[in-house]
Scaffold this motif. Structure first.
Motif, PDB file in Angstrom:
ATOM      1  N   ASP A  83       0.820  -1.210   0.000  1.00  7.71           N
ATOM      2  CA  ASP A  83       0.000   0.000   0.000  1.00  7.71           C
ATOM      3  C   ASP A  83       0.854   1.261   0.000  1.00  7.71           C
ATOM      4  OD1 ASP A  83      -2.223  -1.646   2.290  1.00  7.71           O
ATOM      5  OD2 ASP A  83      -2.281  -1.588   0.110  1.00  7.71           O
ATOM      6  N   GLU A  84       1.965   1.215   0.734  1.00  6.07           N
ATOM      7  CA  GLU A  84       2.849   2.377   0.805  1.00  6.07           C
ATOM      8  C   GLU A  84       3.473   2.668  -0.556  1.00  6.07           C
ATOM      9  OE1 GLU A  84       2.357   0.489   4.715  1.00  6.07           O
ATOM     10  OE2 GLU A  84       3.043  -0.309   2.814  1.00  6.07           O
ATOM     11  N   VAL A  85       3.768   1.627  -1.318  1.00  2.18           N
ATOM     12  CA  VAL A  85       4.340   1.806  -2.653  1.00  2.18           C
ATOM     13  C   VAL A  85       3.307   2.423  -3.582  1.00  2.18           C
ATOM     14  CG1 VAL A  85       5.266   0.595  -4.678  1.00  2.18           C
ATOM     15  CG2 VAL A  85       6.023  -0.049  -2.385  1.00  2.18           C
ATOM     16  N   ILE A  86       2.071   1.935  -3.523  1.00  2.00           N
ATOM     17  CA  ILE A  86       1.011   2.502  -4.362  1.00  2.00           C
ATOM     18  C   ILE A  86       0.783   3.963  -4.002  1.00  2.00           C
ATOM     19  CG2 ILE A  86      -1.447   2.408  -4.940  1.00  2.00           C
ATOM     20  CD1 ILE A  86      -1.261  -0.651  -4.619  1.00  2.00           C
ATOM     21  N   ALA A  87       0.721   4.271  -2.704  1.00  2.00           N
ATOM     22  CA  ALA A  87       0.518   5.660  -2.270  1.00  2.00           C
ATOM     23  C   ALA A  87       1.660   6.551  -2.749  1.00  2.00           C
ATOM     24  CB  ALA A  87       0.389   5.714  -0.753  1.00  2.00           C
ATOM     25  N   ALA A  88       2.895   6.089  -2.616  1.00  2.00           N
ATOM     26  CA  ALA A  88       4.050   6.879  -3.062  1.00  2.00           C
ATOM     27  C   ALA A  88       4.029   7.051  -4.575  1.00  2.00           C
ATOM     28  CB  ALA A  88       5.346   6.204  -2.608  1.00  2.00           C
ATOM     29  N   TRP A  89       3.647   6.019  -5.295  1.00  2.00           N
ATOM     30  CA  TRP A  89       3.561   6.090  -6.751  1.00  2.00           C
ATOM     31  C   TRP A  89       2.541   7.142  -7.161  1.00  2.00           C
ATOM     32  CZ3 TRP A  89       1.753   1.427 -10.213  1.00  2.00           C
ATOM     33  CH2 TRP A  89       1.946   1.739 -11.554  1.00  2.00           C
ATOM     34  N   LEU A  90       1.360   7.097  -6.559  1.00  2.00           N
ATOM     35  CA  LEU A  90       0.304   8.043  -6.895  1.00  2.00           C
ATOM     36  C   LEU A  90       0.694   9.469  -6.546  1.00  2.00           C
ATOM     37  CD1 LEU A  90      -2.809   5.990  -5.762  1.00  2.00           C
ATOM     38  CD2 LEU A  90      -1.899   6.264  -8.064  1.00  2.00           C
ATOM     39  N   ASP A  91       1.513   9.639  -5.513  1.00  2.00           N
ATOM     40  CA  ASP A  91       1.976  10.964  -5.114  1.00  2.00           C
ATOM     41  C   ASP A  91       3.225  11.404  -5.867  1.00  2.00           C
ATOM     42  OD1 ASP A  91      -0.069  11.423  -3.320  1.00  2.00           O
ATOM     43  OD2 ASP A  91       1.041  10.646  -1.600  1.00  2.00           O
ATOM     44  N   GLY A  92       3.737  10.551  -6.775  1.00  2.00           N
ATOM     45  CA  GLY A  92       4.918  10.884  -7.550  1.00  2.00           C
ATOM     46  C   GLY A  92       6.206  10.840  -6.754  1.00  2.00           C
ATOM     47  N   GLU A  93       6.238  10.039  -5.684  1.00  2.00           N
ATOM     48  CA  GLU A  93       7.389   9.998  -4.795  1.00  2.00           C
ATOM     49  C   GLU A  93       8.302   8.799  -5.004  1.00  2.00           C
ATOM     50  OE1 GLU A  93       5.589  10.232  -0.946  1.00  2.00           O
ATOM     51  OE2 GLU A  93       5.017  12.326  -1.210  1.00  2.00           O
ATOM     52  N   LEU A  94       8.037   7.964  -6.004  1.00  2.00           N
ATOM     53  CA  LEU A  94       8.909   6.819  -6.258  1.00  2.00           C
ATOM     54  C   LEU A  94      10.089   7.245  -7.121  1.00  2.00           C
ATOM     55  CD1 LEU A  94       6.471   3.867  -7.075  1.00  2.00           C
ATOM     56  CD2 LEU A  94       7.596   4.380  -4.922  1.00  2.00           C
ATOM     57  N   VAL A  95      11.271   6.722  -6.818  1.00  2.00           N
ATOM     58  CA  VAL A  95      12.424   6.954  -7.695  1.00  2.00           C
ATOM     59  C   VAL A  95      12.240   6.087  -8.944  1.00  2.00           C
ATOM     60  CG1 VAL A  95      13.968   7.563  -5.790  1.00  2.00           C
ATOM     61  CG2 VAL A  95      13.829   5.193  -6.538  1.00  2.00           C
ATOM     62  N   GLU A  96      13.007   6.376  -9.963  1.00  2.00           N
ATOM     63  CA  GLU A  96      12.822   5.724 -11.267  1.00  2.00           C
ATOM     64  C   GLU A  96      12.800   4.200 -11.194  1.00  2.00           C
ATOM     65  OE1 GLU A  96      11.971   5.219 -15.123  1.00  2.00           O
ATOM     66  OE2 GLU A  96      12.012   7.154 -14.110  1.00  2.00           O
ATOM     67  N   ASP A  97      13.749   3.588 -10.470  1.00  4.06           N
ATOM     68  CA  ASP A  97      13.786   2.120 -10.377  1.00  4.06           C
ATOM     69  C   ASP A  97      12.542   1.566  -9.704  1.00  4.06           C
ATOM     70  OD1 ASP A  97      17.368   2.018  -9.780  1.00  4.06           O
ATOM     71  OD2 ASP A  97      16.240   1.964 -11.654  1.00  4.06           O
ATOM     72  N   GLU A  98      12.084   2.224  -8.623  1.00  2.19           N
ATOM     73  CA  GLU A  98      10.884   1.771  -7.918  1.00  2.19           C
ATOM     74  C   GLU A  98       9.662   1.914  -8.818  1.00  2.19           C
ATOM     75  OE1 GLU A  98      11.878   2.929  -3.293  1.00  2.19           O
ATOM     76  OE2 GLU A  98      11.247   4.516  -4.666  1.00  2.19           O
ATOM     77  N   ARG A  99       9.589   3.037  -9.536  1.00  2.00           N
ATOM     78  CA  ARG A  99       8.458   3.265 -10.424  1.00  2.00           C
ATOM     79  C   ARG A  99       8.437   2.223 -11.534  1.00  2.00           C
ATOM     80  NH1 ARG A  99       7.638   6.489 -14.811  1.00  2.00           N
ATOM     81  NH2 ARG A  99       9.626   7.527 -14.564  1.00  2.00           N
ATOM     82  N   SER A 100       9.592   1.892 -12.081  1.00  2.00           N
ATOM     83  CA  SER A 100       9.667   0.869 -13.133  1.00  2.00           C
ATOM     84  C   SER A 100       9.175  -0.480 -12.629  1.00  2.00           C
ATOM     85  CB  SER A 100      11.100   0.737 -13.647  1.00  2.00           C
ATOM     86  OG  SER A 100      11.493   1.912 -14.295  1.00  2.00           O
ATOM     87  N   LEU A 101       9.585  -0.852 -11.412  1.00  2.00           N
ATOM     88  CA  LEU A 101       9.121  -2.121 -10.834  1.00  2.00           C
ATOM     89  C   LEU A 101       7.615  -2.101 -10.589  1.00  2.00           C
ATOM     90  CD1 LEU A 101      12.015  -2.897  -8.320  1.00  2.00           C
ATOM     91  CD2 LEU A 101      11.485  -4.102 -10.458  1.00  2.00           C
ATOM     92  N   ALA A 102       7.093  -0.967 -10.122  1.00  2.00           N
ATOM     93  CA  ALA A 102       5.654  -0.848  -9.875  1.00  2.00           C
ATOM     94  C   ALA A 102       4.884  -0.969 -11.187  1.00  2.00           C
ATOM     95  CB  ALA A 102       5.342   0.470  -9.172  1.00  2.00           C
ATOM     96  N   ILE A 103       5.364  -0.320 -12.230  1.00  2.00           N
ATOM     97  CA  ILE A 103       4.708  -0.399 -13.540  1.00  2.00           C
ATOM     98  C   ILE A 103       4.744  -1.828 -14.062  1.00  2.00           C
ATOM     99  CG2 ILE A 103       4.909   0.286 -15.968  1.00  2.00           C
ATOM    100  CD1 ILE A 103       5.869   3.048 -14.881  1.00  2.00           C
ATOM    101  N   GLU A 104       5.890  -2.476 -13.926  1.00  2.00           N
ATOM    102  CA  GLU A 104       6.026  -3.867 -14.367  1.00  2.00           C
ATOM    103  C   GLU A 104       5.040  -4.766 -13.635  1.00  2.00           C
ATOM    104  OE1 GLU A 104       9.360  -7.374 -14.083  1.00  2.00           O
ATOM    105  OE2 GLU A 104      10.053  -5.333 -14.412  1.00  2.00           O
ATOM    106  N   HIS A 105       4.932  -4.596 -12.313  1.00  2.00           N
ATOM    107  CA  HIS A 105       4.004  -5.430 -11.545  1.00  2.00           C
ATOM    108  C   HIS A 105       2.563  -5.139 -11.944  1.00  2.00           C
ATOM    109  CE1 HIS A 105       2.126  -7.692  -8.351  1.00  2.00           C
ATOM    110  NE2 HIS A 105       1.362  -6.629  -8.159  1.00  2.00           N
ATOM    111  N   ALA A 106       2.197  -3.851 -12.013  1.00  2.00           N
ATOM    112  CA  ALA A 106       0.812  -3.492 -12.330  1.00  2.00           C
ATOM    113  C   ALA A 106       0.407  -3.978 -13.713  1.00  2.00           C
ATOM    114  CB  ALA A 106       0.623  -1.985 -12.215  1.00  2.00           C
TER     115      ALA A 106
END
Length: 104
Positions: A6-29
């Motif tokens: 949940d914390e990763v999704i919240a950070a992603w939606l708030d634009g707070e993920l660094v590039e590597d984290e965002r890439s992993l989140a996009i890959e998973h989603a």
């Protein structure tokens, strides 16, 4: 692979993920229907504003063990609200009731 925290999704939606984290989140989603639906509903630019029922979603507040908490607006009563979305598989109505009573 387990769903995004949940914390990763919240950070992603708030634009707070660094590039590597965002890439992993996009890959998973892209591979997870549940995460894709939740994140896509908030990011969907064709649905402005994004709504859940009568509530307009304006951001995220955070997440915890049971779900993610969204910042919302009730246009009928013209007030801010917090909307908690339970994590898939969470069915603890007693815990949700205790939390609601504590907040009330």
């Amino acid at each position: 692979m387990s769903c995004l925290a949940d914390e990763v999704i919240a950070a992603w939606l708030d634009g707070e993920l660094v590039e590597d984290e965002r890439s992993l989140a996009i890959e998973h989603a892209s591979a997870c229907d549940a995460c894709r639906e939740l994140v896509g509903a908030v990011f969907d630019s064709e649905r402005v504003p994004v709504t859940i029922g009568r509530y307009e979603i304006v951001g995220t507040i955070g997440g915890g063990g049971m779900g993610v908490v969204l910042r919302g607006r009730d246009p009928v009563l013209d007030r801010s609200v917090a909307i908690k979305l339970a994590r898939a598989g969470v069915d603890d109505q007693a815990q949700m009731l205790r939390e609601a009573q504590a907040l009330a």
